[in-house]
Design an enzyme around this catalytic site. Structure first.
Site, PDB file in Angstrom:
ATOM      1  N   GLU A 184      -8.688  13.516   3.362  1.00 35.76           N
ATOM      2  CA  GLU A 184      -8.324  12.354   2.537  1.00 35.76           C
ATOM      3  C   GLU A 184      -7.801  11.290   3.490  1.00 35.76           C
ATOM      4  OE1 GLU A 184      -8.953  11.793  -0.518  1.00 35.76           O
ATOM      5  OE2 GLU A 184      -9.678  13.812  -0.936  1.00 35.76           O
TER       6      GLU A 184
ATOM      7  N   LYS B 258       1.222  21.697   9.654  1.00 29.67           N
ATOM      8  CA  LYS B 258       1.527  20.812  10.793  1.00 29.67           C
ATOM      9  C   LYS B 258       1.814  19.415  10.239  1.00 29.67           C
ATOM     10  CE  LYS B 258       0.314  18.102  13.572  1.00 29.67           C
ATOM     11  NZ  LYS B 258       1.047  16.825  13.579  1.00 29.67           N
TER      12      LYS B 258
ATOM     13  N   GLU C 286      -7.619  -1.416   7.148  1.00 33.31           N
ATOM     14  CA  GLU C 286      -6.389  -0.932   6.521  1.00 33.31           C
ATOM     15  C   GLU C 286      -5.203  -1.360   7.393  1.00 33.31           C
ATOM     16  OE1 GLU C 286      -5.344   3.282   6.693  1.00 33.31           O
ATOM     17  OE2 GLU C 286      -4.976   3.219   4.543  1.00 33.31           O
TER      18      GLU C 286
ATOM     19  N   CYS D 277      -1.743   5.136   1.004  1.00 34.37           N
ATOM     20  CA  CYS D 277      -3.203   5.060   1.062  1.00 34.37           C
ATOM     21  C   CYS D 277      -3.735   4.321  -0.164  1.00 34.37           C
ATOM     22  CB  CYS D 277      -3.807   6.444   1.147  1.00 34.37           C
ATOM     23  SG  CYS D 277      -3.178   7.529  -0.138  1.00 34.37           S
TER      24      CYS D 277
END
Ligand code: NAD
Length: 475
Positions: free
Chosen positions: A245, A171, A376, A279
């Site tokens: 993650e 997905k 972030e 990331c």
């Protein structure tokens, strides 16, 4: 290009569609994206369940040979995939070409795994007993990915899942669906029906249906910390293996004895390539006061010189961010930086281009607890935090919920080794960029960045298999 699902070896049309416009030029329509219902997801999981025994029993060497074939096909179409991905999600074409070739290398690496040994022979108390370990696949693995590495992340999950004998329901993120469809069109002829299935999704519906389905034996997820926590909770409740993650807030420490040119070069690359949407992107520079001024001067000059523009042009360094919501979120963080009193030294003002362009932006004298130093941002925004000494630098680097990657620039072996020991991160890099980790090395974070398992390299076997301990007595 039209979004569609690939289930049990068949392409299925989807009813609901939204138009996909390129974030680099919103007048460019890339295609239309369909999205799946829970029933579509269930059909994909059932197809994967039906295929799993035959796929396991095919054996690792034969699976490896199929992965080598897949690598050759993806390599032949690397340029086409890169162009499509750049149009769909805005990563500059130079970086996207590199990513397409990385996907090929990942396929080859895991194809080779089909030929390597697994397990070990362990002494048994009875000398006529052979005791050893082997690896068993989990069964059906759900692969849920973000949009920021539209080829590499799916591949570093799908390739190990397949080589170790699992079947897959993939997905992708909604912002990288069309490139996923094209990749699946290329891979479809290689694998038996049901081994590799694709379900597109918008928002949370398809992903949620996947993690809830009782036929799923393991979930590998990369994405935001909030969704990752939900995936982890659901998998724990269901008693299945999972791997999450998630985000990062990666620091670069610049020590007083650093090579400043190298530090600037790699801090800029870490912060601004992919418009900061990695990331492992550098988002905080923690610099010793002794070199703060010369470092900042070089940094600002380098950032102001970056070429911002259409991601399809080969000399573009900073392209658009992926979407309007992402663009607005980053704008909000730039406003927060100004509100919190940080000094804007580069960028900041929005650009008048036909897409979602955020200028490369640098704030100086950012407080280590300010919003832009803690959350972030996932955009081309870098905060500089001056500190008195290395004790304060390491404390500042660690004073954060995330722990994915960290770099230190220093000429001193003692400082380098101290940082390696004391920094709380899954990856510590000395005189290297925070991003750019190699595919054959383990990858993953600590704290809120990761469920602490590792992806890539041989480490992947630990997630995608169970250890089976075998004892065979020679009668
Ligand atoms: P996201 O969390 O919004 O989405 C990730 C995926 O989860 C998408 O496919 C999405 O459709 C799906 N999803 C959404 N709701 C779900 C639900 N309830 N159940 C199951 N699946 C669901 O993340 P994003 O915006 O696509 O990606 C950006 C994030 O990814 C950033 O935080 C970035 O740091 C992180 N990221 C981490 C790594 C890493 O390896 N640590 C690598 C790349 C990106």
């Amino acid at each position: 290009m039209i979004g569609k699902n690939f289930i049990g070896g068949e392409w299925t049309a989807l009813d609901a569609h939204v138009v996909v416009q390129s974030p680099g030029d919103i007048s460019d329509t890339v295609g239309s994206m369909g999205f799946s219902t829970a029933q579509d997801v269930a059909a994909a999981v059932e197809a994967a369940m039906q295929a799993k025994t035959a796929w396991r029993d095919l054996g690792a060497v034969n699976r490896g040979n199929l992965l080598f074939q897949a690598a050759a096909i993806v390599e032949e179409h690397a340029e086409e995939l890169a162009q499509l991905a750049t149009r769909e999600m805005g990563k500059p074409i130079g970086e996207m070409r590199g990513e397409a070739l990385r996907a090929v290398a990942i396929l080859r690496y895991y194809a080779g795994e089909g030929y390597r040994s697994v397990g070990e022979v362990i002494p048994a108390a009875n000398p006529i007993t052979l005791q050893y370990t082997t690896r068993e696949p989990l069964g059906v693995v759900g692969v849920i990915t973000p949009w920021n590495f539209p080829l590499a992340i799916p591949m570093w999950k799908i390739a190990p899942a397949l080589i170790y004998g699992n079947t897959v329901v993939f997905k992708p993120a909604e912002w990288s669906s069309l490139v996923a469809v094209r990749m699946m069109e290329l891979l479809a002829p290689v694998f038996p029906a049901g081994v590799l299935n694709l379900v597109l999704g918008l928002g949370r519906e398809a992903g949620e249906a996947l993690i809830q389905h009782p036929g799923i034996d393991g979930i590998t997820f990369t994405g935001s910390a909030a969704v990752g926590a939900h995936v982890a909770e659901t998998a724990t409740r269901r008693g299945i293996k999972y791997q999450t993650e998630m985000g990062g807030k990666n620091p670069v420490i610049v020590a007083r004895d650093a090579n400043l040119d190298l530090a600037v070069d790699l801090a800029v690359s870490g912060a601004m390539r992919s418009a900061g949407q990695k990331c492992t992107a550098t988002s905080r520079v923690i610099v010793e006061e002794a070199v703060h001024e010369p470092f900042l001067e070089k940094l600002v000059a380098a950032v102001r010189a970056l070429k911002v523009g259409n991601p399809l042009q080969a000399d573009t360094y900073v392209g658009p961010v992926v979407s309007k919501p992402q663009f607005e979120k980053i704008q909000g963080y730039i406003e927060a930086g100004l509100r919190d009193g940080a000094r804007l030294v580069a960028g900041g003002e929005m650009l008048d281009l036909d897409g979602y362009y955020v200028p490369p932006t640098v704030f100086d004298r950012v407080h280590s607890q300010a919003v832009i130093a803690q959350e972030e941002i996932f955009g081309p925004v870098l905060g500089v935090i001056p500190v008195g000494d290395m004790d304060e630098a390491i404390r500042t680097a660690n004073n954060i919920r995330y722990g994915l990657s960290a770099s230190v620039f220093t000429g001193s072996l003692a400082t380098a080794l101290r940082c390696v020991r004391e920094i709380e991160a899954g990856l510590v890099r000395v005189n290297e960029e925070t991003a750019g980790v190699e595919l054959q090395a383990p990858f993953g974070g600590v704290k809120a960045s990761s469920s602490h398992s590792r992806e890539q390299g041989r480490a992947a076997i630990d997630f995608y298999t169970h250890v089976k301990t075998v004892a065979v007595r020679g009668l």
